[in-house]
Design an enzyme around this catalytic site. Structure first.
Site, PDB file in Angstrom:
ATOM      1  N   ASP A 181      43.170   8.666   0.892  1.00  0.00           N
ATOM      2  CA  ASP A 181      43.965   9.834   1.224  1.00  0.00           C
ATOM      3  C   ASP A 181      45.026   9.349   2.232  1.00  0.00           C
ATOM      4  OD1 ASP A 181      44.720  12.573   1.574  1.00  0.00           O
ATOM      5  OD2 ASP A 181      43.604  12.556   3.454  1.00  0.00           O
ATOM      6  N   CYS A 225       0.833  -1.213   0.000  1.00  0.00           N
ATOM      7  CA  CYS A 225       0.000   0.000   0.000  1.00  0.00           C
ATOM      8  C   CYS A 225       0.863   1.257   0.000  1.00  0.00           C
ATOM      9  CB  CYS A 225      -0.916   0.007   1.216  1.00  0.00           C
ATOM     10  SG  CYS A 225      -1.993  -1.436   1.303  1.00  0.00           S
ATOM     11  N   ASP A 237      39.351  12.110   5.062  1.00  0.00           N
ATOM     12  CA  ASP A 237      38.888  12.670   6.329  1.00  0.00           C
ATOM     13  C   ASP A 237      38.810  14.188   6.342  1.00  0.00           C
ATOM     14  OD1 ASP A 237      41.887  12.730   6.433  1.00  0.00           O
ATOM     15  OD2 ASP A 237      41.434  13.784   8.292  1.00  0.00           O
ATOM     16  N   ASP A 272      38.850  16.899   1.215  1.00  0.00           N
ATOM     17  CA  ASP A 272      38.453  15.631   0.602  1.00  0.00           C
ATOM     18  C   ASP A 272      36.979  15.617   0.207  1.00  0.00           C
ATOM     19  OD1 ASP A 272      40.961  14.462   0.860  1.00  0.00           O
ATOM     20  OD2 ASP A 272      40.573  13.819   2.905  1.00  0.00           O
TER      21      ASP A 272
END
Length: 727
Positions: free
Chosen positions: A441, A16, A624, A628
């Site tokens: 990184d 539904c 981090d 980035d």
């Protein structure tokens, strides 16, 4: 475009929900409509200029067309997303804002004791799926049914069968009648009513009663499964702090955490949960971070340490200077991400929703053909083929698929969150399964992000510390921290851009800097070959030695990378802005497949774009820092380090590792693969069994008993499978 949130209290039917979504999304006023069944919440993106007030009546009418018993609540988005435990709701104060419950802050005077005013949908005294009323009804119906079976040849058996049927199915019949009046056909209530009434009409009274009985039991199991999944969200909200001890003029007063501002000081006593992110100013304690990171080992916190909201202070008192408002705190971000995850559907979920819209009408049409064509062709009596057609009607409900598949994804996301891995949607869970390339990184991801002195050549540490004490650079601070002792003030301090610094000491010039500085001043020096940044030191034109400052690798980083390889990651690459020598040394030590150094943020984005579509699987970027964020957003899958990661990186990422442990990414991949395996099992099992019953019903092998198991029984088994442990 504006966003509108609507709470759909009592909505448990996934089929539904799909119909409501489809109907509203086809309207000219809406851009996109999404229903989060776990939260019983609908989000609508309205086109520019569309009034929310005008849409309310349309939304309510549409919802009630498909689900007449669902209560539609229009509340502010910030209130809708809150879910509360029973004991924390609706006492003397409003459970959302803390005001008296006649504050009218939600557009009404106070609120009923039965309903939470914030729109969270918590219903006091709400009966569970298997509550007293269910067992009373089940017991009465079963007694009547067994009596009818015992008196099968007697005159009273018919009325007893009919009475048992009405006890088990009166609400289904009532909802079917209401929906027919609204023009809503082919929902599960109508199909179940039609098939069982048809069974009664051809004399299969026992089958009709049992189908309705089994259907009601199955519905109760479905409601229980949804409620249990919803409680997994509610359990997460245990980390939401109820108050903060605000310190004003030396006195601590309990206040709503939302009232605390940046820069305020709060007191957190032993046994209490930290309500807001901040820096410890005074005190020492061990913190239980399990709710955030999934780690059982406590962490030490003392003056100067950054602490996150949601952690529990196990011992001691902490005075904390608040860094972020409550709405931007770690605990609120976690709750928002986990709650919203169920609303971000994967491609599989969207496909199943579309499939369900086609499946039911097709099977109903086949049922009509089975009932009409064979008798018309003289292949048997109408009653025989009508009975076989009823089997089609029972099997035509797609609940096993439309409920178990979203539940599987939600359970997977919940399992990951308990391990400190926040996954923002089912689509991201699917991407995790297909990861073949992971790009890292360096600083703060593979390394700790904290510089320290790793090598000192010559008696130069004091000379370097005197000069570097004037700088705020992380490398300078690492040198100063490495020297223990008093430092005189540097005289004639100068920063030499691109080279280093100079200052005067005891009438002689001291030079601190890179190799270019030594060469410019024509000072013979011995070149250092270590990993990290080299600071050469000279005094009075004479070379004295060097200091090596490096960002050390994280503990167990090699084991974490090995764990990723075991989960099917074929290639690991590092992108960094660091100098070539340092980057290559780190890559060699960690046995990475490739390294790209001295990159700017835009260079990282360009490199990730080049790799897109070059491998069969997907690629992920793990970072981090705030620089980035662009590459995290552009990757197939962005993974942010949540503990020390910047807010921008966490917002841009698809997956957040709360304790900065890359090894958790391997755990997330394992959970994602197990979730995907369960989803595939449920699709194959549910569709396979339904198709088998449909085929067997044509020659009359499959009975109504098999049909009801193919519908409700398969649904229950699929749901139980969806709720299995994923890790």
């Amino acid at each position: 475009m504006s966003e509108m949130k609507v709470y759909l209290k009592g909505l448990t039917c996934a089929h539904c929900a799909g119909k409501i979504e489809d109907s509203l999304s086809r309207m000219a006023e809406t851009e996109e409509v999404s229903i989060n069944l776990m939260k019983q919440e609908m989000t609508l993106d309205l086109k520019n200029g569309v009034s929310e007030e005008k849409m309310q009546e349309v939304i309510e009418k549409t919802v009630h067309k498909f689900e007449s018993d669902v209560e539609v609540l229009f509340q502010q988005a910030t209130h809708v997303t809150q879910i509360h435990e029973e004991e924390s709701c609706c006492d003397d104060d409003c459970c959302c804002c803390g005001h008296d419950d006649d504050c009218g802050c939600h557009g009404h005077e106070g609120h009923e004791q039965d309903d939470c005013c914030c729109g969270c949908g918590h219903e006091h005294g709400e009966e569970e799926a298997f509550g007293k009323s269910f067992f009373l009804r089940f017991g009465l119906g079963l007694v009547l049914f067994l009596g009818a079976v015992f008196l099968e040849e007697g005159v009273a058996s018919g009325p007893l069968f009919l009475a048992a049927y009405l006890v088990f199915g009166y609400d289904v019949l009532l909802r079917a009648a209401k929906n027919i009046l609204r023009g809503q056909m082919f929902d599960e209530n109508f199909l179940m009513s039609l098939s069982t009434i048809g069974a009664l009409a051809i004399g299969e009274m026992a089958e009709a009663v049992f189908v309705m009985l089994f259907y009601q039991v199955g519905e109760a199991f479905q409601d229980y499964a949804v409620a249990r999944s919803r409680k997994s969200i509610t359990a997460l909200l245990d980390i939401r702090p109820d108050f903060a001890r605000l310190v004003v003029n030396g006195e601590a007063k309990e206040v709503n955490p939302e009232l605390v501002r940046i820069g305020d000081c709060i007191l957190v006593k032993a046994g209490e949960r930290i309500p807001l992110d901040g820096i410890v100013e005074e005190g020492h304690a061990m913190l239980d971070t399990a709710a955030l990171t999934g780690e059982s080992l406590p962490r030490n916190a003392e003056a100067g340490d950054r602490v996150l909201s949601g952690c529990i202070n196990m011992d001691g008192n902490l005075h904390i200077r608040v860094e972020k408002p409550f709405g931007e705190s770690t605990v609120m971000k976690i709750l928002e991400m986990v709650q919203n995850a169920a609303g971000k559907k994967s491609k599989t979920e969207k496909f199943i929703t579309r499939f369900a819209r086609v499946y039911t009408p097709v099977v109903v049409l086949l049922a009509v053909l089975v009932a009409v064509l064979p008798p018309a062709l003289g292949l048997g009596s109408f009653s025989v083929w009508f009975g076989r057609a009823l089997v089609f009607l029972v099997v035509s409900c797609p609940c096993a698929l439309v409920l178990s598949v979203p539940l599987s994804y939600f359970a997977g996301i919940g399992a990951a969150s308990k391990r400190g891995i926040l996954i923002k949607g089912g689509g991201d869970l699917d991407t995790l399964c297909k990861l073949e390339k992971v790009v890292f990184d360096k600083t703060g991801t593979l390394t700790k992000g904290k510089f320290s002195v790793t090598e000192v050549e010559g008696d130069v540490l004091r000379l370097a510390a005197i000069g570097e004490a004037m700088s705020n650079h992380p490398i300078a601070q690492a040198i100063v921290n490495a020297y223990e002792g008093e430092l005189p003030a540097a005289e004639n301090y100068q920063e030499l851009g691109g080279y280093g610094i100079s200052y005067a000491l005891e009438g002689e010039t001291v030079l601190l800097g890179n190799s270019r500085l030594m060469e410019r001043e024509h000072i013979p020096y011995e070149k250092a070959n270590g990993i990290g940044t080299v600071v050469y030191v000279a005094k009075g034109g004479e070379f004295l030695g060097h200091i090596l400052v490096a960002d050390t690798l994280k503990e167990n980083i090699a084991e974490s990378l090995d764990a990723l390889r075991k989960q099917g990651v074929k290639e690991m690459v590092m992108l960094t802005g660091d100098r070539k020598e340092t980057a290559e040394a780190v890559a060699k030590k960690l046995k990475l497949d490739a390294v790209y150094s001295e990159l700017l943020p835009e260079n990282k984005v360009e490199q990730m774009e080049k790799w897109k579509g070059t491998c069969e699987g997907k690629s992920a970027f793990v970072g981090d820092g705030i620089n980035d964020a662009p590459v995290l957003a552009g990757a197939d899958l962005g993974v942010a380090m949540g503990g020390i990661g910047s807010d921008a990186a966490i917002e841009a990422a698809d997956v957040v590792l709360m304790d900065d442990d890359i090894g958790k990414l391997a755990v997330g991949i394992k959970i994602a693969k197990n979730t995907r395996k369960i989803v595939n099992q449920n699709i194959v099992f549910a569709l396979g069994f339904k198709i088998l019953v449909l085929i067997l019903s044509i020659p009359g092998i499959a009975t109504m008993w098999m049909a009801v198991f193919a519908d409700v029984g398969v649904c229950v088994l699929a749901i139980l499978n969806a709720m299995r442990k994923k890790d």
